[in-house]
Design a protein around this motif. Structure first.
Motif, PDB file in Angstrom:
ATOM      1  N   ALA A   1      36.074 -16.876 -17.151  1.00  0.00           N
ATOM      2  CA  ALA A   1      36.919 -17.562 -18.134  1.00  0.00           C
ATOM      3  C   ALA A   1      37.204 -18.986 -17.665  1.00  0.00           C
ATOM      4  CB  ALA A   1      38.229 -16.801 -18.302  1.00  0.00           C
ATOM      5  N   ASP A   2      37.085 -19.950 -18.575  1.00  0.00           N
ATOM      6  CA  ASP A   2      37.343 -21.373 -18.288  1.00  0.00           C
ATOM      7  C   ASP A   2      36.545 -21.878 -17.087  1.00  0.00           C
ATOM      8  OD1 ASP A   2      39.138 -21.867 -20.390  1.00  0.00           O
ATOM      9  OD2 ASP A   2      40.750 -20.902 -19.253  1.00  0.00           O
ATOM     10  N   THR A   3      35.318 -21.387 -16.959  1.00  0.00           N
ATOM     11  CA  THR A   3      34.445 -21.787 -15.853  1.00  0.00           C
ATOM     12  C   THR A   3      33.306 -22.633 -16.379  1.00  0.00           C
ATOM     13  OG1 THR A   3      34.992 -19.783 -14.606  1.00  0.00           O
ATOM     14  CG2 THR A   3      32.974 -20.911 -13.990  1.00  0.00           C
ATOM     15  N   VAL A   4      32.975 -23.676 -15.614  1.00  0.00           N
ATOM     16  CA  VAL A   4      31.859 -24.571 -15.913  1.00  0.00           C
ATOM     17  C   VAL A   4      30.979 -24.629 -14.674  1.00  0.00           C
ATOM     18  CG1 VAL A   4      31.231 -26.974 -16.364  1.00  0.00           C
ATOM     19  CG2 VAL A   4      33.198 -25.980 -17.512  1.00  0.00           C
ATOM     20  N   LEU A   5      29.660 -24.523 -14.856  1.00  0.00           N
ATOM     21  CA  LEU A   5      28.721 -24.666 -13.745  1.00  0.00           C
ATOM     22  C   LEU A   5      28.125 -26.066 -13.790  1.00  0.00           C
ATOM     23  CD1 LEU A   5      26.793 -21.278 -14.069  1.00  0.00           C
ATOM     24  CD2 LEU A   5      28.682 -21.796 -12.531  1.00  0.00           C
ATOM     25  N   LEU A   6      28.199 -26.799 -12.674  1.00  0.00           N
ATOM     26  CA  LEU A   6      27.588 -28.123 -12.583  1.00  0.00           C
ATOM     27  C   LEU A   6      26.540 -28.107 -11.480  1.00  0.00           C
ATOM     28  CD1 LEU A   6      30.529 -30.699 -12.896  1.00  0.00           C
ATOM     29  CD2 LEU A   6      28.888 -29.987 -14.634  1.00  0.00           C
ATOM     30  N   GLY A   7      25.281 -28.304 -11.867  1.00  0.00           N
ATOM     31  CA  GLY A   7      24.197 -28.334 -10.899  1.00  0.00           C
ATOM     32  C   GLY A   7      24.040 -29.707 -10.292  1.00  0.00           C
ATOM     33  N   ILE A   8      23.829 -29.748  -8.981  1.00  0.00           N
ATOM     34  CA  ILE A   8      23.559 -30.996  -8.272  1.00  0.00           C
ATOM     35  C   ILE A   8      22.047 -31.148  -8.185  1.00  0.00           C
ATOM     36  CG2 ILE A   8      23.850 -32.260  -6.109  1.00  0.00           C
ATOM     37  CD1 ILE A   8      26.419 -30.581  -5.652  1.00  0.00           C
ATOM     38  N   PRO A   9      21.493 -32.206  -8.802  1.00  0.00           N
ATOM     39  CA  PRO A   9      20.032 -32.365  -8.766  1.00  0.00           C
ATOM     40  C   PRO A   9      19.533 -32.474  -7.333  1.00  0.00           C
ATOM     41  CG  PRO A   9      21.021 -33.868 -10.350  1.00  0.00           C
ATOM     42  CD  PRO A   9      22.148 -33.242  -9.571  1.00  0.00           C
TER      43      PRO A   9
END
Length: 193
Positions: free
Chosen positions: A45-53
């Motif tokens: 819930a209310d989670t965002v995944l941000l990938g580091i290139p």
């Protein structure tokens, strides 16, 4: 006076290579991290995944896909370019600046999980935290990595680790992924043997 014959030269030493994770292992590790994220975030819930290139981006997309498969939850995925936040810009050749793509809804008030392939010194994660600071104010920030090889130079620890690989400074870890390299694999390159 004749010169003595040259001694036969020995073949050059080749670095040792060991496959740490094969394709099936990488898949299993991604599944395990996805389950851990679901468990630790109460269903993402209310989670965002941000990938580091470069390789953190496809890993973040894989994690979101697996989370969706396991719980039918759609976790937003974005890309966080850290090029301008690195502390080694003066020591390395110019790097191309990549796109930072925040998911719709941004990161304010969300739990952001940074995703990267290898955790080593911690400097990449420090740069990512600086970049996040300029983009918004998440409620919390967590870190998911495929491999933790140790040798931290900063007080940074991953919340989700696929595989801990104790290494020496003379060794290196190389992650390849199907999306970027055509093959899922993690190799440990050692000193010459």
């Amino acid at each position: 006076m004749a010169c003595p014959p040259a001694a036969p030269s020995s073949p050059p030493r080749q670095p040792s290579v060991k496959v740490i994770l094969a394709a099936t292992d990488v898949s299993r590790v991604v599944d395990r991290i996805a389950h851990q994220i679901l468990e630790k975030t109460q269903g993402a819930a209310d989670t965002v995944l941000l990938g580091i290139p470069t390789r953190g981006t496809p890993l973040a997309k894989r994690l979101a896909a697996r989370i969706s498969t396991f719980e039918d939850v759609s976790v937003p995925v974005g890309v966080l370019d850290i090029t301008l936040y690195r502390d080694d810009l003066r020591r390395h050749a110019t790097r191309a600046i990549g796109p930072t793509q925040l998911p719709p809804g941004g990161i304010d008030g969300k739990r952001v999980v940074l995703v990267d392939d290898v955790l080593f010194s911690g400097r990449t994660v420090r740069a990512a935290l600086d970049a996040l600071n300029d983009l918004g104010r998440p409620a919390s920030v967590q870190l998911a990595v495929l491999v933790d090889r140790g040798h931290r130079q900063l007080p940074i620890r991953a919340d989700y680790v696929g595989k801990n690989i104790p290494t020496s400074l003379a060794e290196s870890v190389k992650v390849t992924l199907a999306e970027t390299d055509g093959l899922d694999e993690v190799k440990l390159y050692g000193g010459a043997v």
